[in-house]
Design a protein around this motif. Structure first.
Motif, mmCIF file in Angstrom:
data_model
loop_
_atom_site.group_PDB
_atom_site.id
_atom_site.type_symbol
_atom_site.label_atom_id
_atom_site.label_comp_id
_atom_site.label_asym_id
_atom_site.label_seq_id
_atom_site.Cartn_x
_atom_site.Cartn_y
_atom_site.Cartn_z
ATOM 1 N N ASP A 427 -6.555 -4.978 -1.234
ATOM 2 C CA ASP A 427 -5.599 -6.040 -0.741
ATOM 3 C C ASP A 427 -4.284 -5.896 -1.387
ATOM 4 O O ASP A 427 -3.013 -6.272 -0.867
ATOM 5 C CB ASP A 427 -5.986 -7.452 -0.858
ATOM 6 N N ALA A 428 -4.368 -5.638 -2.931
ATOM 7 C CA ALA A 428 -2.878 -5.820 -3.485
ATOM 8 C C ALA A 428 -2.488 -4.448 -3.363
ATOM 9 O O ALA A 428 -1.102 -4.498 -3.423
ATOM 10 C CB ALA A 428 -3.489 -5.418 -5.119
ATOM 11 N N ILE A 429 -2.929 -3.278 -2.820
ATOM 12 C CA ILE A 429 -2.166 -2.121 -2.057
ATOM 13 C C ILE A 429 -1.701 -2.449 -1.011
ATOM 14 O O ILE A 429 -0.592 -2.022 -0.547
ATOM 15 C CB ILE A 429 -3.177 -0.851 -2.064
ATOM 16 N N ILE A 430 -2.466 -3.238 -0.219
ATOM 17 C CA ILE A 430 -1.967 -3.617 1.449
ATOM 18 C C ILE A 430 -0.641 -4.403 1.121
ATOM 19 O O ILE A 430 0.244 -4.087 1.822
ATOM 20 C CB ILE A 430 -3.163 -4.143 2.132
ATOM 21 N N SER A 431 -0.717 -5.508 0.260
ATOM 22 C CA SER A 431 0.209 -6.304 0.359
ATOM 23 C C SER A 431 1.583 -5.590 -0.417
ATOM 24 O O SER A 431 2.699 -6.546 -0.182
ATOM 25 C CB SER A 431 -0.153 -7.700 -0.279
ATOM 26 N N GLY A 432 1.489 -4.612 -1.093
ATOM 27 C CA GLY A 432 2.619 -3.944 -1.739
ATOM 28 C C GLY A 432 2.739 -4.251 -3.178
ATOM 29 O O GLY A 432 3.670 -4.095 -3.785
ATOM 30 N N ARG A 433 1.832 -5.334 -3.597
ATOM 31 C CA ARG A 433 1.830 -5.623 -4.962
ATOM 32 C C ARG A 433 1.819 -4.177 -5.920
ATOM 33 O O ARG A 433 2.256 -3.925 -6.701
ATOM 34 C CB ARG A 433 0.908 -6.822 -5.359
ATOM 35 N N ILE A 434 0.655 -3.638 -5.434
ATOM 36 C CA ILE A 434 0.264 -2.237 -6.084
ATOM 37 C C ILE A 434 0.848 -1.174 -5.195
ATOM 38 O O ILE A 434 0.269 -1.086 -4.071
ATOM 39 C CB ILE A 434 -1.159 -2.262 -6.671
ATOM 40 N N ARG A 435 1.736 -0.308 -5.642
ATOM 41 C CA ARG A 435 2.277 0.740 -4.589
ATOM 42 C C ARG A 435 1.286 1.613 -4.341
ATOM 43 O O ARG A 435 1.103 2.236 -3.242
ATOM 44 C CB ARG A 435 3.473 1.144 -5.144
ATOM 45 N N GLY A 436 0.474 2.008 -5.515
ATOM 46 C CA GLY A 436 -0.508 3.223 -5.382
ATOM 47 C C GLY A 436 -1.154 3.538 -6.650
ATOM 48 O O GLY A 436 -0.915 2.638 -7.600
ATOM 49 N N VAL A 437 -2.007 4.379 -6.795
ATOM 50 C CA VAL A 437 -2.766 4.514 -7.751
ATOM 51 C C VAL A 437 -2.635 6.081 -8.279
ATOM 52 O O VAL A 437 -2.680 6.772 -7.688
ATOM 53 C CB VAL A 437 -4.433 4.133 -7.630
ATOM 54 N N VAL A 438 -2.697 6.230 -9.566
ATOM 55 C CA VAL A 438 -2.381 7.557 -10.120
ATOM 56 C C VAL A 438 -3.402 7.743 -11.268
ATOM 57 O O VAL A 438 -3.687 6.691 -12.053
ATOM 58 C CB VAL A 438 -0.835 7.700 -10.620
ATOM 59 N N GLY A 439 -4.215 8.877 -11.062
ATOM 60 C CA GLY A 439 -5.186 9.095 -12.303
ATOM 61 C C GLY A 439 -4.334 10.187 -13.242
ATOM 62 O O GLY A 439 -3.817 11.038 -12.819
#
Ligand code: CUV
Ligand code: SF4
Length: 649
Positions: A427-439
């Motif tokens: 949800d946080a990614i969908i809402s744009g709070r989190i832009r994405g995830v990087v390893g």
């Protein structure tokens, strides 16, 4: 000429005071000019008609090897051999863990017992092993046996492949890269890359991916899971990180390497009051157990043991003059340590039959005498305390770290034991709070400002609201820089990521463990796909892997299994496939079309960052997610599954 040094504060202080007659990897890196032909992958030394150097033109035509192999073939073969080398290393690590689990189940390693029954049952159920009403040892024996069979299987599929999302598996089936047995794929890689075998770069590289999948969803993943079963699944724990963790008035014992089996026993024995009294009798206030490289990550994740850092700190740690003993097992151990240790009172102890170094004290580890051997090693360190000659490095700064983010805990922290899920993250990614995830993972490297690119990228990524998952020496670099605490979110993270971190109380950069624990990222990605609302497979997620300072063949294996699983991966440094446009194209474009992942090389840190962000934003766009804009999110937490989201379009 570039100046080779470390971006680790304490490390550079120690390097500055270094006597001129002592060399470290930093001095050697300055003196050792890399061979430009080998560096770009164009040197073939597979047979003794060569070595052949495939550079330049011959009467306007591309130079070929004596056998007629062209540069694309040679470059591809070299990469595949690197993947096979790295996969062997982590595969053998997984095998050793499975053999330990079997020995424990059979009562042949009596100093150990299974710590995490819940996890044992979970893994058993994935393997279709009956758990109801059975003794833990019986389940463990079946689990160990089933996983050991993954090594020698000739036909069929490696067990954990079934944990990948169905759509991801479909792609593997379509392109023929579902691994049969871990050992079989590695042997076939060596076979295919021998003189006169596979000469088609695409075919070679596809097999490279098959080996890599056998590593990621096989050897490495079983290593992570069995280590959790034996020694406990990590939960957040506070620890310290820096070369300043050594104590002047205590016995400093460094555990360095990868497999946590001996290290776990040392952790147990140093807490024994009798051994502490023994240390006191030698004038030491206590025993200060410290970790290095991935052993550090393992024991930090489970016991909060402090870490002195990653690859390029191993020599520098001895130069503090404070280390009574450094005990090593396997992987990433610089042979230089043996000679270097002779400049100090430090005992350098090797323990694996697979990794012996001349000049070291060799105390071979046997799991059925684990406690006895751990005690012997600790006593050797204690006895050495009185021989300390130097006053020490006088570096005392150390950084607090929160480690211990297993995939199980990350799920738990998003809603508790009964409601834990990946819904809030999605949800946080969908809402744009989190832009994405990087390893942000992999080695640190003296060919660049060591740990510096990790530090740069870590801060830039969280500033851009990108959640960072880190392992291996990347985690050590972030830890020594002080980035692995929740306060880092307040200070550096963008507004959306900060809000999420504040709500949950987690740091914006999560320490997931050692290099084999990169498989925790696979498990998380699979769970995010299953949760819905983003991509239905790992490919297409707004997620990227970065290994900005990689050096190990293991990194090549890891980068490749992420690429095959659907994650675009960016490696720093010079490209080892630069000599072949075709190989570069296959790894960048063809893999992306087939698997939605890629493995590409980019030496400029700023470009790594923009490439990563570009992949993430393009994935968001393809998923029809809200366009990321810093500080603006869709108001409510959207709780929609894939079907609902499709219906609303
Ligand atoms: Ni396998 S592989 S230097 S210690 S991350 Fe560290 Fe972890 Fe690279 Fe080695
Ligand atoms: Fe040269 Fe071919 Fe032998 Fe490689 S395999 S060393 S290119 S002759």
């Amino acid at each position: 000429m570039y100046e080779s040094k470390s971006a680790d504060n304490a490390a550079s202080q120690i390097l500055e005071q270094k006597p001129a007659d002592i060399d470290t990897c930093f001095e050697r890196a300055l003196k050792m000019k890399p061979c430009p032909i080998g560096a770009m992958g164009a040197c073939c030394r597979i047979c003794h008609m060569g070595p052949c150097r495939l550079v330049g033109k011959d009467n306007g035509r591309e130079v070929k090897g004596i056998c007629g192999a062209d540069v694309d073939t040679v470059v591809a073969r070299n990469v595949v051999r690197m993947i096979a080398g790295g996969s062997s290393c982590h595969g053998d690590h997984g095998r050793d863990m499975a053999l330990t689990l079997l020995a424990v189940a059979n009562g042949k390693a009596r100093d150990y017992r299974i710590k995490d029954i819940r996890k044992l049952n979970k893994i058993a159920s994935i393997l279709d092993i009956e758990t109801g009403g059975r003794a833990a040892d019986d389940i463990a024996r079946d689990v160990a046996t089933a996983l050991l069979n993954d090594f020698g299987r000739q036909i069929g599929e490696v067990n954990f492949v079934r944990r990948a999302p169905a759509k991801t598996r479909k792609r593997w089936e379509k392109w023929g890269i579902v691994p049969r047995g871990i050992d079989r794929e590695i042997v076939e890689a060596m076979d295919r890359t021998t003189m006169g075998m596979d000469a088609d770069p695409d075919s070679l590289l596809l097999h490279g991916l098959r080996v890599a999948v056998a590593n990621g969803w096989g050897g490495s993943m079983m290593s992570t899971e069995i280590t959790d079963i034996l020694f406990g699944t990590p939960t957040p724990v506070k620890a310290a990180a820096s070369l300043g963790i050594f104590k002047e008035d205590e016995v400093n014992l460094v555990i360095h390497g990868h497999e946590p089996t001996l290290a776990e026993m040392i952790v147990e024995v140093v807490a024994d009051p009798a051994i502490v009294i023994y240390a006191n009798s030698k004038g030491a206030k206590g025993i200060n157990l410290c970790g290095m490289c991935c052993t550090a990550n393992e024991v930090m994740m489970r016991h909060g043991i402090a870490s002195a850092g990653g690859l390029t700190n191993q020599e520098i740690s001895l130069m503090t003059g404070l280390v009574e003993a450094m005990v090593v097992d396997v992987q990433c151990i610089m042979p230089a340590l043996s000679e270097l240790s002779k400049n100090f009172h430090t005992k350098f102890i090797t323990t694996s039959r697979k990794a012996r170094i001349l000049g070291a004290v060799h105390i071979e580890f046997e799991e059925d005498r684990a406690r006895e051997i751990a005690t012997e090693i600790i006593k050797l360190a204690i006895d050495n305390f009185t021989r300390r000659t130097r006053g020490g490095s006088h570096i005392t700064e150390s950084r607090p770290v929160i480690a211990g983010f297993s995939h199980e805990y990350i799920e738990f922290m998003q809603g508790g034991r009964y409601n834990g899920s990946f819904r809030p993250l999605n949800d946080a990614i969908i809402s744009g709070r989190i832009r994405g995830v990087v390893g942000l993972v992999g080695c640190d490297n003296p060919r660049v400002l060591a740990t510096g690119i990790h530090k740069f990228l870590a801060l830039e990524l969280i500033r851009n609201d990108i959640l960072v998952l880190t392992t291996g020496c990347g985690a050590a670099a972030c830890g020594n820089a002080g980035y692995l605490i929740p306060e880092a979110a307040l200070e550096h993270a963008g507004p959306g990521l900060r809000e999420v971190c504040e709500a949950i109380g987690n740091p914006p950069i999560l320490h997931l463990g050692s290099c084999v624990d990169n498989t925790r990222i696979l498990t998380i990605a699979a769970a995010m796909a299953a949760e819905g609302g983003l991509s239905e497979e790992i490919g297409g997620m707004p997620a990227v892997g970065i290994a900005p300072e990689w050096m190990s063949e293991k990194a090549m294996a890891i980068g490749s299994y992420f690429a095959a699983s659907g994650v675009p991966v960016i490696f720093g440094g010079e490209s080892p496939v630069a000599a072949s446009k075709e190989v570069t194209r296959i790894m960048t474009e063809v893999w992306y079309q087939r698997f939605r992942g890629a493995l590409r090389f980019e030496s400029d840190p700023e470009s790594i960052l923009s490439l990563a962000i570009d992949y993430i934003d393009r994935a968001r766009e393809a998923l029809k997610l809200r366009k990321y804009e810093p500080g603006t999110f869709s108001g409510e937490r959207v709780l929609m599954d894939m079907a609902a989201r499709r219906a609303s379009k």
